[in-house]
Design a protein around this motif. Structure first.
Motif, short mmCIF file in Angstrom:
data_model
loop_
_atom_site.label_atom_id
_atom_site.label_comp_id
_atom_site.label_asym_id
_atom_site.label_seq_id
_atom_site.Cartn_x
_atom_site.Cartn_y
_atom_site.Cartn_z
N CYS A 251 0.85 -1.19 0.00
CA CYS A 251 0.00 0.00 0.00
C CYS A 251 0.89 1.24 0.00
N ASP A 252 1.14 1.77 -1.19
CA ASP A 252 2.00 2.95 -1.30
C ASP A 252 1.42 4.13 -0.54
N ARG A 253 0.09 4.24 -0.52
CA ARG A 253 -0.54 5.38 0.14
C ARG A 253 -0.24 5.37 1.64
N ARG A 254 -0.11 4.20 2.21
CA ARG A 254 0.20 4.10 3.64
C ARG A 254 1.51 4.81 3.94
N THR A 255 2.52 4.56 3.13
CA THR A 255 3.82 5.18 3.33
C THR A 255 3.73 6.69 3.17
N THR A 256 2.97 7.13 2.18
CA THR A 256 2.82 8.56 1.92
C THR A 256 2.12 9.26 3.09
N VAL A 257 1.04 8.66 3.56
CA VAL A 257 0.28 9.27 4.65
C VAL A 257 1.10 9.30 5.93
N LEU A 258 1.82 8.22 6.22
CA LEU A 258 2.64 8.20 7.43
C LEU A 258 3.71 9.29 7.36
N SER A 259 4.29 9.48 6.20
CA SER A 259 5.28 10.53 6.05
C SER A 259 4.66 11.91 6.31
N GLU A 260 3.46 12.12 5.82
CA GLU A 260 2.77 13.39 6.05
C GLU A 260 2.46 13.59 7.54
N ILE A 261 2.03 12.51 8.18
CA ILE A 261 1.73 12.59 9.62
C ILE A 261 2.99 12.96 10.40
N GLU A 262 4.10 12.31 10.07
CA GLU A 262 5.32 12.49 10.85
C GLU A 262 6.12 13.71 10.42
N ASN A 263 5.61 14.44 9.47
CA ASN A 263 6.18 15.74 9.13
C ASN A 263 5.24 16.88 9.48
N VAL A 356 -3.67 0.90 6.85
CA VAL A 356 -2.99 -0.05 7.72
C VAL A 356 -3.85 -1.29 7.97
N GLU A 357 -5.14 -1.07 8.26
CA GLU A 357 -5.97 -2.17 8.78
C GLU A 357 -7.31 -2.30 8.08
N GLY A 358 -7.58 -1.46 7.06
CA GLY A 358 -8.89 -1.48 6.43
C GLY A 358 -9.35 -2.84 5.96
N PRO A 359 -8.52 -3.61 5.25
CA PRO A 359 -8.98 -4.92 4.78
C PRO A 359 -9.34 -5.88 5.91
N PHE A 360 -8.60 -5.85 7.03
CA PHE A 360 -8.95 -6.74 8.13
C PHE A 360 -10.19 -6.26 8.85
#
Length: 471
Positions: A251-263, A356-360
């Motif tokens: 999930c590429d979007r996961r990495t992008t969103v986490l980067s935005e959160i942590e910046n 992170v967890e949507g599918p589960f």
């Protein structure tokens, strides 16, 4: 036999306030960076982060936040849903989905500055073998187990701690804790409520992630539930590349969103507040970014040590310079702040949880809907997963404050069918009804619970992960 309460008549749904709710599960000050830099709410005074190597239980009052051995349903303290207990309804427990983090383990993160203590796993036999299906006329395999060692001629091991453990690995304390966890679950759902079958059967379903940690936890917990069962039990796992748990699916979007959160401004402010602490531990981190951009790596290293009978680390070049408990407490509080920010308070918490967890979470919803529609042949599902599964699920449920989900932390979805056909749900978090922004989830109509979870399980998750925007 299911547990049936014969009481007068159905009343409207209520939110329970009868359970004792320990404040350390829901600290109100966790939203502020002062939470971890202020010694007044010291985690060590009202929480536990330390235990002995072979300890499988705690003497702390039930409900205490115990990172090493989180509370779970137990017969001597388990309470029925409030409307059932107070005589308002006649209800039958018809379904239980129990989701838990694995038991305690060694660390993932070794200190860049070196480790002055080696983990010892000679007291654990990690079995590794496969067997042909029982219907095939083949000999059974030798019961071999992994025994970790470091060859003195290995040129890459010169600066590696000479441990007899794989990092991470379930420890003997984790194994013993798993047995006790299972025994306690049986005391509630087997002996008290007469809900679980006497042996695992077609009405039970067990799942783990692809990780050996969760698979080994399953072996301990299930043995605790059914101590006399013989024969193998299937533990379902999805292929690692597409597993819907443990952030395994791409999930590429996961990495992008986490980067935005942590910046974000908030994250950077929390790092500024943490700078003096990180600087004081630079001998251990060598200022590597994994240890200075988040509390995660330090917390993992310190937690694993304290939960398995080891001391906090010392400087390998100066053994008189060691991490202190005060520093560890601040690290742990900082980890709590980060988990709460990731999944509860940052503006992108919904999107991040989806990736992170949507599918589960979608799988959880499908299980609940199957019970609602009368299409479920399963009455008990037990999922052995990770903290990064427990955290986002708790966040999706609206938990009022999310601390780092400790070892063996758990979420139980209980479904109760009342006379007249309506199905009500309650959600237990580490043994007690979860306190959320929607109220205490002790008694809620099943469709309402599904409605809370639904936004976190979008049907277009593949498109979201691929950064595709629907027009």
């Amino acid at each position: 036999m299911s547990f049936l309460i014969a009481l007068p008549s159905l009343a409207s749904a209520v939110v329970s306030s009868s359970h004792v709710l320990y404040r350390t599960f829901y600290p109100s000050s966790i939203n502020s960076t002062s939470w971890y830099s202020n010694i007044s709410p010291s985690t060590y005074n009202d929480s536990i982060y330390q235990t002995n190597t072979y300890t499988s239980a705690t003497n702390a009052p039930y409900g205490t936040y115990d990172y090493c051995t989180m509370p779970h349903p137990r017969a001597d303290v388990y309470q029925l849903p409030a409307p059932v207990a107070n005589g308002s309804v006649r209800a039958e427990l018809v379904y239980l989905q129990y989701i838990q983090r694995h038991q305690r383990r060694t660390s993932y993160n070794s200190l860049p500055g070196g480790e002055n203590q080696a983990y010892d796993c000679d007291n654990v036999e990690a079995f590794l073998y496969a067997s042909p299906n029982g219907g095939l006329p083949q000999p059974q395999p030798m019961h071999v187990f992994g025994k970790t060692y470091t060859d003195p001629s290995n040129p890459f091991a010169a600066n590696y701690v000479k441990s007899t453990c794989q990092l991470p690995q379930l420890t003997v304390g984790g194994i013993l804790d798993g047995f006790q966890h299972g025994k306690d679950l049986w005391s509630v759902y087997g002996e008290k409520l007469h809900f679980l079958p006497s042996v695992p059967n077609s009405k039970t379903w067990f799942r783990s992630s692809e990780s050996v940690l969760t698979q080994q936890s399953a072996g301990g917990v299930l043995r605790g539930i059914w101590p006399y069962h013989t024969g193998p039990v299937p533990l379902h796992q999805q292929p690692e590349a597409v597993d819907t748990t443990n952030e395994s699916f791409e999930c590429d979007r996961r990495t992008t969103v986490l980067s935005e959160i942590e910046n974000s401004t908030e994250w950077q402010s929390h790092l500024e507040a943490a700078a003096p602490l990180f600087n004081s531990l630079s001998w251990a981190s060598q200022n590597e970014s994994d240890f200075t951009f988040s509390f995660n790596s330090f917390a993992d290293n310190f937690q694993a040590r304290l939960c398995n009978g080891y001391n906090l680390p010392c400087n390998v070049k100066n053994l008189s310079q060691c991490a202190t408990m005060a520093q560890a407490e601040e690290i742990f509080r900082g980890g709590d702040w980060e988990w709460n920010y990731w999944y509860r308070t940052n503006p992108q918490a919904l999107l991040y949880t989806q990736t992170v967890e949507g599918p589960f979470i979608a799988e959880i919803i499908q299980r609940l809907q199957a019970v609602q529609n009368g299409n479920s042949s399963i009455i008990y599902e037990h999922d052995f997963l990770h903290d990064n599964d427990i955290g986002p699920i708790a966040g999706a449920l609206g938990i009022t404050a999310l601390r780092w989900p400790g070892m063996g932390s758990n979420i139980a979805f209980e479904l109760w069918k009342v006379r007249g056909g309506s199905i009500y749900a309650r959600v237990l978090y580490s043994g007690q009804p979860m306190v959320t922004i929607y109220g205490t989830l002790d008694w809620i109509l099943l469709p309402e619970l599904i409605g809370i979870l639904q936004p976190y399980a979008p049907k277009n998750i593949v498109q979201i992960c691929n950064n595709v925007t629907n027009s």
